[in-house]
Design a protein around this motif. Structure first.
Motif, short mmCIF file in Angstrom:
data_model
loop_
_atom_site.label_atom_id
_atom_site.label_comp_id
_atom_site.label_asym_id
_atom_site.label_seq_id
_atom_site.Cartn_x
_atom_site.Cartn_y
_atom_site.Cartn_z
N LEU A 220 82.85 34.21 53.50
CA LEU A 220 83.91 34.60 54.49
C LEU A 220 84.66 33.86 53.56
CD1 LEU A 220 81.14 35.82 56.92
CD2 LEU A 220 83.10 37.49 55.49
N THR A 221 85.66 34.15 54.77
CA THR A 221 86.64 33.05 54.80
C THR A 221 87.57 33.15 56.07
OG1 THR A 221 88.86 34.13 53.98
CG2 THR A 221 87.49 33.05 52.49
N PRO A 222 88.53 31.63 56.26
CA PRO A 222 89.02 32.40 57.55
C PRO A 222 89.97 33.79 57.70
CG PRO A 222 89.72 30.23 56.91
CD PRO A 222 88.73 30.55 55.92
N ASP A 223 90.21 34.65 56.47
CA ASP A 223 90.96 35.15 56.29
C ASP A 223 90.17 36.68 57.06
OD1 ASP A 223 93.84 33.81 56.45
OD2 ASP A 223 93.70 34.09 53.97
N ASP A 224 88.83 36.48 56.71
CA ASP A 224 88.39 37.78 57.58
C ASP A 224 87.71 37.87 58.52
OD1 ASP A 224 86.42 38.83 54.53
OD2 ASP A 224 86.47 36.65 54.39
N ALA A 225 88.05 39.31 59.26
CA ALA A 225 87.28 39.99 60.00
C ALA A 225 85.71 40.23 60.32
CB ALA A 225 88.47 40.79 60.25
N TYR A 226 84.86 40.68 60.94
CA TYR A 226 83.79 41.00 60.52
C TYR A 226 83.75 41.99 62.13
CZ TYR A 226 79.49 42.03 61.33
OH TYR A 226 77.56 42.20 61.80
N LEU A 227 83.31 43.43 61.88
CA LEU A 227 83.36 44.30 62.20
C LEU A 227 81.47 43.84 63.46
CD1 LEU A 227 84.70 46.17 64.29
CD2 LEU A 227 83.79 48.06 63.08
N ALA A 228 80.74 43.54 64.77
CA ALA A 228 80.15 43.81 65.06
C ALA A 228 79.56 45.50 65.14
CB ALA A 228 80.24 42.84 65.85
N ALA A 229 79.08 46.96 64.68
CA ALA A 229 78.85 47.43 64.72
C ALA A 229 77.40 48.11 65.07
CB ALA A 229 79.15 48.37 63.37
N LEU A 230 76.61 46.49 64.84
CA LEU A 230 74.98 46.75 65.61
C LEU A 230 74.72 46.34 66.73
CD1 LEU A 230 73.40 46.75 61.55
CD2 LEU A 230 73.98 48.78 63.55
N PRO A 231 74.23 46.03 66.99
CA PRO A 231 73.45 45.20 68.52
C PRO A 231 73.75 43.73 68.09
CG PRO A 231 72.05 47.35 68.51
CD PRO A 231 73.13 46.96 67.08
N VAL A 232 74.89 42.75 67.99
CA VAL A 232 74.61 41.05 68.28
C VAL A 232 73.69 40.35 68.35
CG1 VAL A 232 75.92 39.40 68.81
CG2 VAL A 232 77.29 41.64 68.49
N ALA A 233 72.30 40.65 69.62
CA ALA A 233 71.31 40.59 70.01
C ALA A 233 70.38 40.68 68.98
CB ALA A 233 70.66 41.14 71.02
N HIS A 234 70.83 41.81 67.28
CA HIS A 234 69.73 41.42 66.30
C HIS A 234 70.20 40.54 65.36
CE1 HIS A 234 67.97 43.61 62.97
NE2 HIS A 234 67.06 43.42 64.06
N ASN A 235 69.45 40.44 65.10
CA ASN A 235 69.37 38.95 63.54
C ASN A 235 70.66 39.90 62.43
OD1 ASN A 235 69.08 37.02 61.91
ND2 ASN A 235 67.72 38.22 60.37
N TYR A 236 71.30 40.69 62.34
CA TYR A 236 71.61 41.63 61.42
C TYR A 236 73.29 40.51 61.87
CZ TYR A 236 73.23 45.26 57.66
OH TYR A 236 73.96 46.24 57.11
N ALA A 237 73.19 41.59 63.14
CA ALA A 237 74.49 41.62 62.96
C ALA A 237 75.16 40.32 64.04
CB ALA A 237 75.02 42.62 64.19
N THR A 274 87.33 43.98 57.26
CA THR A 274 87.00 43.38 56.50
C THR A 274 86.18 43.56 56.02
OG1 THR A 274 86.94 40.73 56.53
CG2 THR A 274 89.48 41.91 55.90
N VAL A 275 85.57 43.19 57.00
CA VAL A 275 83.46 43.33 56.67
C VAL A 275 83.00 43.89 57.71
CG1 VAL A 275 81.48 41.87 56.02
CG2 VAL A 275 83.75 40.37 54.93
N THR A 276 81.73 44.56 57.66
CA THR A 276 80.72 44.70 58.67
C THR A 276 79.78 45.00 58.11
OG1 THR A 276 80.74 46.37 60.49
CG2 THR A 276 81.09 47.58 58.18
N GLY A 277 78.39 45.39 58.72
CA GLY A 277 76.98 45.80 58.62
C GLY A 277 76.34 46.69 58.91
#
Ligand code: AMP
Length: 529
Positions: A220-237, A274-277
């Motif tokens: 990950l760098t400052p150029d990345d954008a992460y889409l939080a598709a899953l609940p952020v309250a969960h460890n994964y996201a 750029t990135v999602t989980g």
């Protein structure tokens, strides 16, 4: 460390510090760099790092004004909204500890969390997906304050608590001491245990280690954008690398209203995500939708797959239609095994990555607790710089879930390849993994046994092409057997989350027993599938 938590042995902690695994930084500082860069984007709004730091500081002052102090527990049950991000950073700044409930949790789960943590406050949205959380809050006793994002009714409005003077993050004059790196920063909920959710205390030091290693592995760098598709309250996201890893790297976090392709794909295009989980069931939906969607998804450079078993076919389909795959196996208790950035495509499809740190100590053991020969499968045990040494206030349970020398028993079956990758082959814990939502069998059985029409119950997973597994309840009826709908209504009334309600109910004259007289779940699992 907070009383009720199990610390790492002093010499181990010292070693982690000397190795630079624990850096002595606290989570509140993540938003205090990168000034005018965009930190957060959501439906109709965006916020810079400076704004975010400022709002968090002002909210921390407001929460402090209510009497909330360092070490106090605060149940946070907010969906993926900017208020959730403000709240997390406000609590980190204050040193108060968010207890991260998931949006579908209802009064059974929340009541348990409130009692177990003696939380002083409960933060909710006014309503979410048609459900009025203020109604739920009225049924919860214990927390002194209910704080509502939105229309507060008789409660405290979250918006009214942004009390500190603007710029207070920069002056550092907040009127209270900052947290220590060894303090518990947040409580995550365990999905993989028996009984009600156990609380997982993550310290600033250990969670930052988790975030940093995962962000580095995802490049990950400052150029990345992460889409939080899953609940952020969960460890994964939240931290794998998720929202916090993205902020650590100086990137942009993009929040979507729902994870459906209809909501997520336009955001991927417009924000050049750029990135999602994803969990497998969602990945399947996205891979199909990518075939007909008019949206440009070409910015996606990394798609994490995890939370539940991922088939090689799905991994290949995602790789072809969405973006390079990263397998992610892990747990809120700590260990993360994620595909290294240089893994060849065949490995990306077939193995569940590699533990992130060379200081993750892995053991694979048989039923007697002895290490199995190399390449064989067995239960995975782990100890390391970001794996907890015990659940919060759970002495008895800890004695079963951890070895005497501090290894966590994951309850998962795994084998290790010669290359050091992990392959997850099943599990020994009695949990149904319903598309990433963990359903402890004994918790559901307890609900079922409370029904007057149920004399005995056993809950097992059944394979499902979409969710991976669904929940099947075998019951022995007392009189007229209750229907699936009646069981659903009964469990809802008892305050269970919807995802814990069985998908199928089978009435049998008796439950099969093993030779030692325990319910033969292996046989029921076979019958159900
Ligand atoms: P949680 O703490 O809710 O993230 O749940 C952790 C559990 O989810 C693990 O112990 C596994 O049982 C399961 N899990 C997570 N990732 C994977 C994966 N990639 N493959 C199979 N099971 C997984």
């Amino acid at each position: 460390m907070t009383p009720g938590c199990v610390p790492w042995p002093a010499e181990t902690a010292q070693r982690y510090r000397e190795l630079g695994l624990w850096t002595g930084r606290t989570l509140d500082t993540l938003v205090r760099s990168h000034g005018e860069r965009t930190a957060l984007v959501w439906d109709g709004g965006r916020r810079t790092y400076r704004d975010l730091a400022d709002r968090a500081a002002r909210l921390a002052v407001g929460l402090h004004g209510l009497g909330i102090r360092r070490g106090d527990r605060v149940i946070v049950q907010l969906p993926n909204t900017p208020e959730l991000i403000d709240t997390l950073f406000a609590l980190f700044t204050l040193g108060a500890v968010p207890v991260l409930a998931l949006p579908p949790h209802r009064h059974d789960e929340i009541g348990h969390l409130a009692a177990h943590t003696e939380a002083v406050a409960y933060i909710v949205p006014d309503a979410h997906q048609g459900f009025d959380h203020r109604e739920l809050a009225r049924r919860i006793s214990g927390p002194k304050h209910v704080i509502v994002a939105g229309e507060p009714a008789e409660f405290t409005s979250l918006a009214s608590l942004y009390a500190g003077p603007p710029g207070s993050a920069e002056t550092g004059e907040l009127g209270f001491e900052p947290p220590e790196p060894g303090d518990v920063a947040l409580f995550l909920l365990s999905g993989g245990t028996t009984g009600r959710s156990k609380l997982i205390p993550r310290t600033h030091d250990d969670y930052l280690c988790n975030i940093r290693l995962s962000a580095a592995n995802a490049r990950l760098t400052p150029d990345d954008a992460y889409l939080a598709a899953l609940p952020v309250a969960h460890n994964y996201a939240l931290g794998c690398p998720g929202v916090l890893g993205t902020l650590y790297a100086g990137g942009r976090v993009v929040l979507t209203r729902t994870p459906s392709p209809d909501d997520a794909f336009p955001l991927i295009e417009s924000e050049r995500v750029t990135v999602t989980g994803l969990v497998p069931s969602l990945a399947l939906l996205w891979a199909e939708a990518a075939g007909w969607s008019p949206h440009d998804l070409s910015s996606l450079r990394l798609v994490q797959l995890g939370g539940a078993a991922v088939s090689p076919e799905l991994a290949r389909a995602v790789g072809e239609r969405l973006g390079r795959v990263q397998q992610s196996y892990g747990m809120a208790e700590g260990l993360l095994s994620q595909s290294p950035p240089d893994d060849p495509p065949e490995l990306l499809a077939t193995v569940q990555g590699r533990p992130l740190s060379e200081h993750d100590e892995i053991r694979i053991v048989d039923e007697s607790g002895a290490d199995v020969p190399a390449g064989h499968s067995g239960e995975l045990l782990v100890r390391g710089p970001y794996t907890i040494r015990g659940y919060f206030r759970a002495e008895e349970h800890n004695a079963r879930s951890f070895t005497s020398d501090g290894f966590f028993r994951t309850g998962d079956l795994a084998r290790r390849t010669e290359t050091g990758h992990l392959v997850i082959c099943g599990r020994v814990k009695d949990v149904i993994n319903r598309g990433g939502d963990k359903v402890p069998a004994d918790e559901v059985e307890e609900h079922l046994l409370a029904h007057p029409g149920v004399r005995a119950a056993a809950v097992v997973p059944v394979p499902d092409p979409y969710l991976g597994e669904r929940t099947c309840a075998y019951i022995v009826a007392d009189g007229q057997p209750p229907t699936l709908a009646e069981i659903g209504a009964f469990m809802r009334e008892r305050g269970a989350a919807d995802y814990k309600i069985p998908d199928r109910v089978v009435t049998v004259p008796s439950l099969p027993l093993t030779p030692v007289g325990k319910i033969d779940k292996a046989r029921l699992r076979n019958e159900a599938s």
